[in-house]
Motif scaffolding. Structure first.
Motif, mmCIF file in Angstrom:
data_model
loop_
_atom_site.group_PDB
_atom_site.id
_atom_site.type_symbol
_atom_site.label_atom_id
_atom_site.label_comp_id
_atom_site.label_asym_id
_atom_site.label_seq_id
_atom_site.Cartn_x
_atom_site.Cartn_y
_atom_site.Cartn_z
ATOM 1 N N LEU A 162 0.823 -1.203 0.000
ATOM 2 C CA LEU A 162 0.000 0.000 0.000
ATOM 3 C C LEU A 162 0.863 1.261 0.000
ATOM 4 C CD1 LEU A 162 -2.824 1.294 0.218
ATOM 5 C CD2 LEU A 162 -2.594 1.129 2.695
ATOM 6 N N LEU A 163 1.900 1.288 0.794
ATOM 7 C CA LEU A 163 2.798 2.438 0.865
ATOM 8 C C LEU A 163 3.498 2.667 -0.475
ATOM 9 C CD1 LEU A 163 4.079 4.591 2.743
ATOM 10 C CD2 LEU A 163 5.900 2.926 3.195
ATOM 11 N N ARG A 164 3.996 1.587 -1.061
ATOM 12 C CA ARG A 164 4.714 1.665 -2.328
ATOM 13 C C ARG A 164 3.819 2.145 -3.460
ATOM 14 N NH1 ARG A 164 4.992 -2.327 -5.775
ATOM 15 N NH2 ARG A 164 4.399 -3.943 -4.311
ATOM 16 N N VAL A 165 2.639 1.563 -3.581
ATOM 17 C CA VAL A 165 1.716 1.910 -4.664
ATOM 18 C C VAL A 165 1.169 3.326 -4.486
ATOM 19 C CG1 VAL A 165 -0.514 1.333 -5.708
ATOM 20 C CG2 VAL A 165 1.129 -0.475 -5.211
ATOM 21 N N SER A 166 0.807 3.688 -3.267
ATOM 22 C CA SER A 166 0.251 5.029 -3.062
ATOM 23 C C SER A 166 1.320 6.104 -3.232
ATOM 24 C CB SER A 166 -0.428 5.149 -1.700
ATOM 25 O OG SER A 166 0.477 4.887 -0.657
ATOM 26 N N ALA A 167 2.509 5.907 -2.703
ATOM 27 C CA ALA A 167 3.578 6.900 -2.855
ATOM 28 C C ALA A 167 3.959 7.061 -4.328
ATOM 29 C CB ALA A 167 4.792 6.506 -2.031
ATOM 30 N N GLY A 168 4.067 5.955 -5.039
ATOM 31 C CA GLY A 168 4.370 6.019 -6.468
ATOM 32 C C GLY A 168 3.260 6.694 -7.249
#
Length: 136
Positions: free
Chosen positions: A20-26
């Motif tokens: 979730l962190l990776r996809v949302s930040a990207g």
């Protein structure tokens, strides 16, 4: 109560959170990268030239980080490598471009910086497309 607040971690929850962190930040960073990418495609290369490389090279580097590396981050391909240009870009945004500005102007860049450093330290988690290529 001690069990709830104790130091134990749940690996499945950790991996879901890293996804979730990776996809949302990207995805959030893409909102900054897409306009720069379109600007570059249109041939408008006016951009800040902080290090004497020229505005075109500076724009290409920003597009590389904010567009291409964001896409790689979303899919989890070379996650730790892909956040390094994003860390550099957010450091430049916070400390060079907004260096003399009030905190509110550099706050977003600093928030992104903390998120990208967190991803560098912990990796992208179990749900990375890069793991498919590595055979894991």
């Amino acid at each position: 109560m001690a069990k709830l607040l104790g130091p134990r971690t749940n690996d499945a929850l950790t991996n879901i959170w890293l996804l979730l962190l990776r996809v949302s930040a990207g995805g959030f960073m893409l909102t900054h990268g897409i306009p720069k990418f379109l600007k570059l495609i249109e041939g408008n290369t006016q951009f800040a030239d902080l290090f004497g490389l020229g505005s075109t090279i500076s724009l290409i580097l920003a597009v590389f980080a904010e567009f291409l590396c964001s896409v790689l981050l979303i899919f989890g391909i070379g996650t730790r490598l892909s956040v390094i240009p994003l860390i550099a870009t957010m450091s430049i945004a916070a400390f060079q471009i907004h260096g003399n500005d009030p905190f509110q102007r550099k706050e977003l860049a600093l928030l992104y910086l903390v998120i990208f450093v967190t991803i560098l330290v912990f990796g992208g988690g179990k749900f990375e497309a890069g793991r498919i290529f590595k055979g894991r």
